[in-house]
Design a protein around this motif. Sequence first.
Motif, PDB file in Angstrom:
ATOM      1  N   ASP A  67      29.828  37.873  52.061  1.00  0.00           N
ATOM      2  CA  ASP A  67      29.615  36.777  52.686  1.00  0.00           C
ATOM      3  C   ASP A  67      29.135  35.846  51.563  1.00  0.00           C
ATOM      4  OD1 ASP A  67      26.971  37.749  51.896  1.00  0.00           O
ATOM      5  OD2 ASP A  67      26.056  37.483  53.762  1.00  0.00           O
ATOM      6  N   HIS A  68      29.050  36.031  50.361  1.00  0.00           N
ATOM      7  CA  HIS A  68      28.845  35.161  49.152  1.00  0.00           C
ATOM      8  C   HIS A  68      29.990  34.186  49.097  1.00  0.00           C
ATOM      9  CE1 HIS A  68      25.772  37.931  48.064  1.00  0.00           C
ATOM     10  NE2 HIS A  68      25.673  37.549  46.781  1.00  0.00           N
ATOM     11  N   ARG A  69      29.719  32.796  48.691  1.00  0.00           N
ATOM     12  CA  ARG A  69      30.477  32.021  48.627  1.00  0.00           C
ATOM     13  C   ARG A  69      31.068  31.782  46.840  1.00  0.00           C
ATOM     14  NH1 ARG A  69      29.445  26.697  49.570  1.00  0.00           N
ATOM     15  NH2 ARG A  69      27.428  27.453  50.132  1.00  0.00           N
ATOM     16  N   GLN A  82      34.448  31.992  50.900  1.00  0.00           N
ATOM     17  CA  GLN A  82      33.784  33.189  50.943  1.00  0.00           C
ATOM     18  C   GLN A  82      34.474  34.187  50.322  1.00  0.00           C
ATOM     19  OE1 GLN A  82      33.234  34.735  55.006  1.00  0.00           O
ATOM     20  NE2 GLN A  82      31.314  33.545  54.802  1.00  0.00           N
ATOM     21  N   ILE A  83      33.882  35.199  49.546  1.00  0.00           N
ATOM     22  CA  ILE A  83      34.524  36.400  48.655  1.00  0.00           C
ATOM     23  C   ILE A  83      35.454  36.915  49.696  1.00  0.00           C
ATOM     24  CG2 ILE A  83      34.162  38.558  47.546  1.00  0.00           C
ATOM     25  CD1 ILE A  83      31.717  37.123  46.207  1.00  0.00           C
ATOM     26  N   GLY A  84      34.827  37.256  50.947  1.00  0.00           N
ATOM     27  CA  GLY A  84      35.580  38.170  51.896  1.00  0.00           C
ATOM     28  C   GLY A  84      36.750  37.347  52.752  1.00  0.00           C
ATOM     29  N   LEU A 119      30.546  24.565  25.654  1.00  0.00           N
ATOM     30  CA  LEU A 119      29.891  25.338  26.846  1.00  0.00           C
ATOM     31  C   LEU A 119      30.156  24.213  27.846  1.00  0.00           C
ATOM     32  CD1 LEU A 119      27.695  27.205  27.471  1.00  0.00           C
ATOM     33  CD2 LEU A 119      25.981  25.670  27.534  1.00  0.00           C
ATOM     34  N   ARG A 120      30.732  24.984  28.882  1.00  0.00           N
ATOM     35  CA  ARG A 120      31.263  24.245  30.142  1.00  0.00           C
ATOM     36  C   ARG A 120      31.170  25.060  31.289  1.00  0.00           C
ATOM     37  NH1 ARG A 120      34.544  27.378  27.695  1.00  0.00           N
ATOM     38  NH2 ARG A 120      36.804  27.822  28.479  1.00  0.00           N
ATOM     39  N   PRO A 121      31.190  24.313  32.647  1.00  0.00           N
ATOM     40  CA  PRO A 121      31.009  25.204  33.629  1.00  0.00           C
ATOM     41  C   PRO A 121      32.242  26.178  34.058  1.00  0.00           C
ATOM     42  CG  PRO A 121      30.878  22.670  34.099  1.00  0.00           C
ATOM     43  CD  PRO A 121      31.219  23.048  32.684  1.00  0.00           C
ATOM     44  N   ALA A 122      32.072  27.475  34.485  1.00  0.00           N
ATOM     45  CA  ALA A 122      32.760  28.344  34.762  1.00  0.00           C
ATOM     46  C   ALA A 122      32.996  28.869  36.041  1.00  0.00           C
ATOM     47  CB  ALA A 122      32.713  29.706  33.635  1.00  0.00           C
ATOM     48  N   GLY A 123      31.885  28.781  36.734  1.00  0.00           N
ATOM     49  CA  GLY A 123      31.853  29.177  38.179  1.00  0.00           C
ATOM     50  C   GLY A 123      30.509  28.927  38.725  1.00  0.00           C
ATOM     51  N   ARG A 124      30.523  29.309  40.090  1.00  0.00           N
ATOM     52  CA  ARG A 124      29.471  29.263  40.917  1.00  0.00           C
ATOM     53  C   ARG A 124      29.228  30.091  42.202  1.00  0.00           C
ATOM     54  NH1 ARG A 124      26.772  26.509  45.268  1.00  0.00           N
ATOM     55  NH2 ARG A 124      24.817  25.528  44.544  1.00  0.00           N
ATOM     56  N   ALA A 125      28.325  30.895  42.426  1.00  0.00           N
ATOM     57  CA  ALA A 125      28.180  31.824  43.473  1.00  0.00           C
ATOM     58  C   ALA A 125      26.988  31.478  44.235  1.00  0.00           C
ATOM     59  CB  ALA A 125      28.524  33.128  43.083  1.00  0.00           C
ATOM     60  N   ALA A 126      26.977  31.697  45.576  1.00  0.00           N
ATOM     61  CA  ALA A 126      25.745  31.347  46.237  1.00  0.00           C
ATOM     62  C   ALA A 126      25.953  32.508  47.556  1.00  0.00           C
ATOM     63  CB  ALA A 126      25.648  30.233  46.857  1.00  0.00           C
ATOM     64  N   ILE A 181      37.138  34.079  32.039  1.00  0.00           N
ATOM     65  CA  ILE A 181      36.334  34.988  33.057  1.00  0.00           C
ATOM     66  C   ILE A 181      36.958  35.537  34.010  1.00  0.00           C
ATOM     67  CG2 ILE A 181      36.078  33.023  34.780  1.00  0.00           C
ATOM     68  CD1 ILE A 181      32.987  33.274  34.933  1.00  0.00           C
ATOM     69  N   GLN A 182      36.398  36.839  34.029  1.00  0.00           N
ATOM     70  CA  GLN A 182      36.907  38.109  34.879  1.00  0.00           C
ATOM     71  C   GLN A 182      36.086  38.103  36.020  1.00  0.00           C
ATOM     72  OE1 GLN A 182      39.728  40.184  33.906  1.00  0.00           O
ATOM     73  NE2 GLN A 182      39.458  41.569  35.423  1.00  0.00           N
ATOM     74  N   PHE A 183      36.789  37.603  37.221  1.00  0.00           N
ATOM     75  CA  PHE A 183      35.939  37.879  38.343  1.00  0.00           C
ATOM     76  C   PHE A 183      36.279  39.018  39.197  1.00  0.00           C
ATOM     77  CE2 PHE A 183      36.005  36.715  43.257  1.00  0.00           C
ATOM     78  CZ  PHE A 183      34.793  36.754  43.310  1.00  0.00           C
ATOM     79  N   TYR A 184      35.282  39.992  39.117  1.00  0.00           N
ATOM     80  CA  TYR A 184      35.445  41.521  39.584  1.00  0.00           C
ATOM     81  C   TYR A 184      34.506  41.671  40.962  1.00  0.00           C
ATOM     82  CZ  TYR A 184      35.198  46.415  39.339  1.00  0.00           C
ATOM     83  OH  TYR A 184      35.475  48.186  39.565  1.00  0.00           O
ATOM     84  N   THR A 185      35.250  42.172  41.891  1.00  0.00           N
ATOM     85  CA  THR A 185      34.479  42.269  43.024  1.00  0.00           C
ATOM     86  C   THR A 185      33.813  43.740  43.329  1.00  0.00           C
ATOM     87  OG1 THR A 185      36.670  42.317  44.111  1.00  0.00           O
ATOM     88  CG2 THR A 185      35.033  40.323  44.449  1.00  0.00           C
ATOM     89  N   GLY A 186      33.863  44.609  42.211  1.00  0.00           N
ATOM     90  CA  GLY A 186      33.318  45.773  42.345  1.00  0.00           C
ATOM     91  C   GLY A 186      34.167  46.896  43.063  1.00  0.00           C
TER      92      GLY A 186
END
Length: 348
Positions: free
Chosen positions: A191-193, A229-231, A260-267, A284-289
């Motif tokens: 449910d995270h964004r 949303q991640i899901g 140094l620059r923005p790469a991502g955001r989650a909430a 950047i590797q985005f890995y959802t476990g």
Amino acid sequence: MRQSNIRPFGAMPDGAPVEEITLAGAGITAAIITYGGAVRSLTVPDRTGAPTDVVLGFDTLEDYRVQDKYIGAIVGRCANRIAGGRFSLNGREYPLFVNNGPNHLHGGQVGFDRQVWTVEELRENEAVLRLVSPDGQEGYPGRLEVRVTYTLEEKSLSIFYEARSDADTVCSLTNHSYFNLSGQGRGDVLDHRIQLCAQYYTPADRQSIPTGQLAPVEGTPMDLRQPVQIGARIGGDFPQLLWAGGYDHNWAVDGQPGQLRPAGRAAAPDTGIAMEVETTMPGIQFYTGNFLAGCPAGKGGARYENRSGFALETQFYPDAVHHPGFPSPVLRAGERYAHRTVYRFGLD
Ligand code: BGC
């Protein structure tokens, strides 16, 4: 150096002591262990002000030693995969330890995540850890001296990586924290964004080895330029997501590597905790476990399953040493490697 913010955290089989450091900054605290230089806890306030530990971790050194998910650890000498477990440099072939199918992953069998780092400097909000990786370790050329500085500032954790080698080598260092902004142990992160500042990603084959292309995210589920949303699309029929069992890909961070620059955001919707990532690294590797299940019980008896956390690993692109079109992970003898990644917390 004996200070009040360092305590024993166990011992390695050869008796080498492992310690835990606690750091405090404005609105943030962290615990770092010298085994793998791992971030063991990271606590920030939620929208009610309640301290919330947003990273996965374990209560004992034994649990850290048993798990193989790189939880919280510093990963090196080269983060992510090297195809075929070998590379050539200056006309010489270097076979590496193969630990992921036919490929080399995250520095090999005893990567930086499985070694005990030395505490070189310690302040209330800052620790400098040091590791020397001898020439030939896991197959890599050159004696590499590494320093990692963890600094807590106003609701942020900054990680500064420095390295120098006495021979040409490959170097890409990252931190493998798994975040759960609802609080570690509180279910999954679907449910995270998530939002990534990247117009391009590096499509990969079924073994997660990049094809070498930089593909536009536009029109694909890899387009995370606006919060998603991640899901929402993780279980869709997009081959990249099917092959990896979810998100486990590298995005090319917009802007200039080295800056140094923005790469991502989650909430997270429940706690309201938001995290922004900035980096000097190219990717950047985005890995959802996707392969997280099967580790020992986490802190306070928490159960970790697939998707109990997500990682945002700043890095050179995976297998970059084989792709002349990617920014090069080669570190020349005597040159200084210096990269920074900042995780900044706030409320959504
Ligand atoms: C990789 C995954 C791998 C995991 C190991 C991640 O950085 O992208 O493919 O399974 O690390 O825990």
